[in-house]
Design an enzyme around this catalytic site. Structure first.
Site, PDB file in Angstrom:
ATOM      1  CG  HIS A  95       2.204  -2.861   3.377  1.00 39.58           C
ATOM      2  ND1 HIS A  95       1.483  -2.905   1.924  1.00 39.58           N
ATOM      3  CD2 HIS A  95       1.161  -3.667   3.485  1.00 39.58           C
ATOM      4  CE1 HIS A  95       0.853  -3.674   1.591  1.00 39.58           C
ATOM      5  NE2 HIS A  95       0.468  -4.687   3.266  1.00 39.58           N
ATOM      6  CB  CYS A 102      -1.681  -5.722   5.685  1.00 35.82           C
ATOM      7  SG  CYS A 102      -0.267  -6.617   6.497  1.00 35.82           S
TER       8      CYS A 102
END
Length: 229
Positions: free
Chosen positions: A175, A191
Site C-alpha cells: 500500500h 505490510c
C-alpha cells in the site's frame, strides 16, 4: 465638524479591542495546540499514523517532492530471474520491491517493510486492488494498540495511502503511505509500503492474481543484484 476628542477616545477603544482580540487569538492557538501533547502515539514509528487533526493531507502526487535516497527511487534495473513478467518480489532485507519486466530487467521501488518481530516471508497472490482504500485495523493490531480507530475512511489522511493491493487471505497489503520518510526503513506491522506516487505506478501495472514472493530477512532472490546507489 471633526471631533478630535471623540477620535482619540475611539482610537483608544479600538486599540484596547485589538489587544483583546490578539490575546484571544493567542489563547485560542495555545488551547488548540495543547491537545497535540495528548496524542504522542503513532502506529508504526516514525510517523506512520497520527489522528486526523495532527496530519497534513498530502495529495496523491504531493509526495513526489519527498527526496528519497538515489537507491530508493523508482528505476529500471538489471534483474535476472526465472520468475515470469508481472511477478512481484519483495526484497525484505534491502527494502526493495521488484516488478519483473522480463528480459533480465525489473522495475525497482524503494519500500518500507516490517519492523523487528513483524517480518514474514512466503508466496502469495494479489487478490484485490483498491484506490484510496478504507483502513480497518485487524484485531491483532487493536489488541496491541487499543487507541487506534476501528475504521477510517479512505483519503489523504489514511495510513494506507493512495492505493492498496491485498495479499491472499492474509492481513497484509502492499500500500501507499502518507509518511514517505519511512521508505527504506523497517517500520510496519508486516505490510509493504511505497510512496503514493510509486504505489500508484505499481497499481497500474499489477493484475489481480499476480504472484508475490516475499523474501525472508536472511536472504535475497536468487541472482538478485546487490544494492546500488
Amino acid at each position: 465638524m471633526f471631533n478630535l476628542g471623540a477620535f482619540k477616545l475611539n482610537s483608544r477603544r479600538a486599540a484596547a479591542f485589538g489587544a483583546l482580540a490578539i490575546g484571544a487569538v493567542a489563547f485560542s492557538g495555545a488551547a488548540s495546540a495543547a491537545p497535540l501533547q495528548l496524542f504522542p502515539f503513532i502506529i508504526e514509528p516514525p510517523a506512520a499514523y497520527a489522528p486526523p487533526a495532527m496530519q497534513s493531507a498530502p495529495s496523491e502526487d504531493e509526495d513526489a517532492t519527498a527526496e528519497l535516497p538515489a537507491r530508493l527511487k523508482r528505476q529500471i534495473v538489471s534483474y535476472p530471474t526465472r520468475e515470469a513478467p508481472g511477478t512481484v518480489i519483495i526484497d525484505t532485507p534491502n527494502t526493495y520491491l521488484y516488478y519483473v519486466l522480463g528480459g533480465g530487467q525489473a522495475i525497482r521501488y524503494g519500500i518500507g517493510v516490517g519492523r523487528d518481530g513483524f517480518t514474514w516471508s512466503g508466496v502469495q497472490s494479489i487478490t484485490r486492488k483498491a484506490e484510496w482504500p478504507d483502513w480497518t485495523p485487524p484485531p491483532e493490531m487493536i489488541a496491541r494498540q487499543p487507541y487506534l480507530p476501528r475504521q477510517m475512511a479512505g483519503g489523504p489522511g489514511n495510513p494506507l495511502g493512495a492505493r492498496a493491493m491485498y495479499l491472499g487471505g492474509t492481513v497484509y497489503r502492499i500500500h501507499g503511505t502518507n509518511a514517505p520518510q519511512t521508505i527504506g526503513t523497517h517500520v510496519s506491522s508486516g505490510c509493504i509500503r511505497l510512496t503514493n506516487q510509486d504505489v500508484s505506478d505499481l497499481y497500474s501495472r499489477v493484475n489481480v492474481g499476480a504472484k508475490v514472493i516475499v523474501l525472508p530477512m536472511d536472504r535475497r532472490a536468487e541472482n538478485a543484484p546487490g544494492k546500488r546507489g
